[in-house]
Design an enzyme around this catalytic site. Structure first.
Site, short mmCIF file in Angstrom:
data_model
loop_
_atom_site.label_atom_id
_atom_site.label_comp_id
_atom_site.label_asym_id
_atom_site.label_seq_id
_atom_site.Cartn_x
_atom_site.Cartn_y
_atom_site.Cartn_z
N MET A 19 -2.89 -18.69 -17.35
CA MET A 19 -3.79 -18.69 -16.20
C MET A 19 -5.22 -19.00 -16.62
SD MET A 19 -4.71 -15.63 -13.51
CE MET A 19 -3.15 -15.50 -12.67
N ARG A 61 2.32 -38.93 9.72
CA ARG A 61 1.57 -37.68 9.79
C ARG A 61 0.88 -37.53 11.14
NH1 ARG A 61 -1.42 -37.13 3.95
NH2 ARG A 61 -2.99 -38.35 5.05
N LYS A 81 -14.37 -36.63 1.20
CA LYS A 81 -13.59 -35.41 1.44
C LYS A 81 -13.38 -34.65 0.13
CE LYS A 81 -9.19 -37.86 0.97
NZ LYS A 81 -8.24 -38.69 1.70
N TYR A 94 3.48 -17.67 -23.69
CA TYR A 94 4.50 -17.06 -22.83
C TYR A 94 5.80 -17.83 -22.89
CZ TYR A 94 0.91 -14.24 -20.53
OH TYR A 94 -0.07 -13.35 -20.25
C1 LIG Z 1 -8.53 -40.10 1.56
C2 LIG Z 1 -8.50 -41.14 2.59
C3 LIG Z 1 -8.97 -42.42 2.33
C4 LIG Z 1 -9.48 -42.85 0.97
O1 LIG Z 1 -8.41 -43.12 0.12
P1 LIG Z 1 -8.64 -43.69 -1.37
O2 LIG Z 1 -7.31 -44.14 -1.74
O3 LIG Z 1 -9.15 -42.56 -2.19
O4 LIG Z 1 -9.61 -44.80 -1.26
C5 LIG Z 1 -8.98 -43.33 3.37
N1 LIG Z 1 -8.53 -42.99 4.59
C6 LIG Z 1 -8.05 -41.76 4.88
C7 LIG Z 1 -7.57 -41.46 6.26
C8 LIG Z 1 -8.01 -40.80 3.89
O5 LIG Z 1 -7.53 -39.58 4.18
#
Ligand SMILES: *Cc1c(COP(=O)(O)O)cnc(C)c1O
Length: 394
Positions: A339, A138, A40, A266
């Protein structure tokens, strides 16, 4: 429209290291447990397609992504292994999921019904993993409410219930809560088995849990972090030899002489303590630099530490300052990160000049979010393939 940035910042990805880390994880879990490589967020900033190809080349069995679009991109690149989409689908996304032969997670009866309709419409069964809520808060069926709808759910036509899973909220920090989540999950699996419903893929472990709780690996683990060369926060496993996969670079744009007493940046938050030279870098919060995730303090002690650090930094102590590296020599960031531009103190570094490369220690979680999707492949000095990313706006 596509605006290209010509900012001289780049991320270097070592795909060989990703492959090496994948092989390490495979060895850790053994041949009985499947590996779902989590790719992801553009493979944690490393580039979705090249990473997917690399991990599959090292024996990953399946891929995990958050969004439908990521799954489609994998299919369009010709990758045909099982791909699980973690997040719930929005109404209207089901047809594409079925057409591209992706697997979805189901957390409610309504989601399952939409999917079932799409499967019937298209005439192809949809592969589904049942998501169980055990403490992350969640997504997923709460165990009791699952039992209320189970009969209806598992009689929906067109669905293939391939897997069942849950996700840990605090695998590193809270072993007793993690065991409690695991117990809750196992009892759902058992109750469903009592009703004659079985799943070939039961999975609960992310990187942390896969390392810490071998008994929880079940049929498959979902691993991201380890593949990208990082141990999860608070976890060390000397048995696993992980290689760095990622580094973030920029170049010195300008050298500025400054006098003691002047202020930098800044808000005038930094006062120069002695005559020195500052180097200006073309990197800023646009690139995620300096943006650290600040979770709400977890307790009174945590809160005390946060407040303590704030007070020290107000008094001018370099608490929580960022460092960058020039030829592996650390240089502190001074003043607020802007930025697009940041300043570092290079007064103590010799051999400094315009254009010199600077390695930035930024939390990957932050930088990866804003980094670039384009990449070019080039070969690394060691003969291995490296993909290089230019910081770019998609
Ligand atoms: C991101 C994710 C993982 C992987 O997690 P890591 O800690 O990076 O290994 C596993 N399961 C789900 C549902 C995730 O969203």
């Amino acid at each position: 429209m596509c605006i290209k940035s010509s900012a001289p910042c780049w991320v270097e990805i070592n795909l060989n290291a990703v492959g090496h880390n994948t092989a390490q994880v495979k060895e850790l879990i053994g041949s009985e447990v499947k590996l779902m490589a989590v790719v992801k967020s553009n493979a944690y900033g490393h580039g979705l397609i090249p990473v997917a190809q690399t991990v599959l080349g090292q024996g990953a069995d399946a891929l995990g992504v958050t969004h439908l679009e990521e799954g489609i991109a994998l299919r369009e690149a010709g990758i045909d292994v099982p791909v699980l989409v973690f997040r719930p689908l929005l109404p209207g996304e089901q047809d594409a999921l079925v057409r591209f032969g992706l697997t979805t997670s189901v957390s409610s009866l309504a989601q399952a019904e939409l999917l079932s309709e799409a499967a019937l419409r298209i005439g192809v069964n949809a592969s589904v993993h049942l998501k169980i809520e055990t403490g992350m808060g969640r997504t997923g069926f709460v165990p009791e409410s699952l039992m209320e709808v189970a009969e209806l759910l598992f009689s929906l036509p067109g669905l293939e219930w391939e897997g069942i899973y849950t996700h840990f909220a605090s695998a590193a920090g809270d072993p007793s809560f993690t065991r409690q989540q695991f117990q809750a999950f196992q009892s759902v699996v058992q109750d469903l088995a009592g009703r004659g419903i079985h799943f070939s893929l039961r999975h609960v472990c992310n990187s942390t849990a896969a390392l810490l709780y071998p008994e929880m690996r079940l049929d498959m683990v979902r691993v991201g972090t380890l593949l990208y060369g990082q141990f999860p926060a608070g976890v060390r496993n000397p048995g696993l030899d992980l290689q760095e996969t990622w580094s973030f670079w920029t170049r010195i744009l300008h050298l500025q002489q400054v006098r003691r007493g002047m202020t930098v940046g800044y808000g005038r938050t930094y006062r120069v303590k002695r005559d020195t030279v500052l180097a200006v870098l073309p990197v800023g919060y646009r690139d995620g630099f300096g943006l650290d995730v600040q979770p709400r303090p977890a307790g009174l002690w945590d809160l005390t530490k946060v407040v303590g650090k704030l007070i020290l930094s107000y008094l001018g102590f370099p608490v929580g300052s960022h460092y960058v590296y020039i030829n592996n020599i650390p240089a502190p960031v001074v003043g607020r990160i802007g930025m697009e531009l940041s300043c570092i103190d290079v007064g103590k570094i010799t051999d400094i000049g315009i254009g010199i490369p600077v390695r930035i220690e930024a939390r990957r979680t932050v930088v990866r979010a804003s980094i670039p999707r384009l990449y070019q492949e080039s070969s690394g000095e060691d003969g291995g393939v490296k993909a290089k990313f230019d910081v770019d706006m998609p």
